[in-house]
Design an enzyme around this catalytic site. Structure first.
Site, PDB file in Angstrom:
ATOM      1  CB  SER A  86      -5.533   5.318  -1.310  1.00 29.33           C
ATOM      2  OG  SER A  86      -6.515   6.290  -1.566  1.00 29.33           O
ATOM      3  CG  HIS A 190      -9.712   4.495  -4.613  1.00 21.00           C
ATOM      4  ND1 HIS A 190      -8.760   5.128  -5.377  1.00 21.00           N
ATOM      5  CD2 HIS A 190      -9.329   4.650  -3.312  1.00 21.00           C
ATOM      6  CE1 HIS A 190      -7.832   5.634  -4.577  1.00 21.00           C
ATOM      7  NE2 HIS A 190      -8.161   5.360  -3.328  1.00 21.00           N
TER       8      HIS A 190
END
Length: 305
Positions: A86, A190
């Site tokens: 991430s 996400h």
């Protein structure tokens, strides 16, 4: 062969930066970065409580700064590959030379603010599912309207969605899942909930000075290696609204012949996954400067020429 990896949001804990600021020159670097991005990194890394550093706009720059600082403390590095989970992908982009440190921190500051703004629209969150078969878990999540936002491998998938959808998951776990653990993050990262942040990052990316990767860069979009700096940045922009496939990154580590994995501060999460998914690969997490000597030894034994 050594792979250097950087953790994502949720790895931060109150005061975790404190011992690192005692290293020579560390406080000055943090002060300069703080001035550059308009955020007091030293305060948030040493004095702020868990709620303050849970704020997306704070947590993300803090994690990138800690990763860069701890990696530099290892000395000259020549890893065979780099990757990040991430927001850790921005740290990895700096490791690869695609962005310089100040540019990486400016970009992540924009990312954190944009994602925090997107997260404020709807009350959302993320929960980790431990155990179970992905072929069973993923359809179950989709049935509940949740997104498998992080497919981490080693028996871990992170679901993201609204608070109501996550409550439904607590009441109806997929078959084989042992536990569902709410994560200390402030949004459904996400997923489509982050789409507004993508446009802001696209605009910010146009101002970046981008270089070609100096080492192999493994993208968590699909586990593939990325050959150009422009493609790295393009993926950094899009990944905020798309799932993280750390499982595929670890498959690529196997294919590359990785023999050691070092996770920068605040390490622990990715080394834990590697211990279960990459048997035979030596792992080390940088948690405090006390870990540096062992890390330097491991690096010297495994890094690429």
């Amino acid at each position: 062969m050594l792979v250097l990896v950087a953790p994502g949001q949720g790895a931060q804990t109150p005061g975790f930066l404190t011992p690192w600021l005692e290293l020579p020159g560390a406080a000055d670097r943090i002060a300069a970065w703080s001035d550059a991005i308009g955020l007091d990194l030293a305060h948030y890394g040493t004095k702020a409580d868990a709620d303050e550093i849970r704020d997306t706009s704070v947590a993300q720059p803090l994690l990138v700064a800690a990763g860069l600082l701890s990696a530099s403390a290892l000395g000259d590095l020549a890893p065979g590959a780099v990757a990040g989970h991430s927001v850790g992908e921005i740290t990895a982009a700096a490791f690869a030379g695609v962005l310089d440190d100040t540019a990486a921190l400016g970009f992540v500051r924009t990312r954190g603010l944009a994602m925090a703004e997107a997260a404020a629209v709807t009350e959302t969150g993320m929960s980790a599912l431990l155990g179970g078969d992905p072929d069973v878990t993923v359809p179950h999540l989709e049935k509940l309207g949740l997104t498998p936002a992080n497919v981490n491998g080693a028996g871990q998938i992170v679901a993201a969605g609204t608070k109501e959808q996550l409550a439904a998951l607590d009441a109806d776990k997929p078959e084989g899942v042992r536990r569902v653990v709410a994560l200390q993050v402030a949004g459904a990262f996400h997923t489509h909930h982050m789409a507004p942040a993508v446009a802001k990052l696209q605009e910010a990316a146009t101002a970046l000075t981008v270089a070609e990767p100096k080492v192999t860069y493994v993208s968590n979009k699909d586990g593939r290696t990325v050959a150009t700096g422009d493609e790295v940045v393009s993926r950094l922009v899009g990944q905020v609204a798309n799932p993280v496939r750390w499982d595929l990154c670890m498959e690529t580590f196997k294919e590359l012949g990785v023999t050691a994995l070092v996770e920068v501060c605040p390490g622990g999460t990715l080394t834990g996954l590697a211990k279960r998914a990459l048997p035979g690969v030596a792992t080390l997490a940088l948690k405090t400067p006390d870990d540096l000597d062992a890390a330097r030894t491991l690096v010297a034994e495994h890094q690429a020429a």
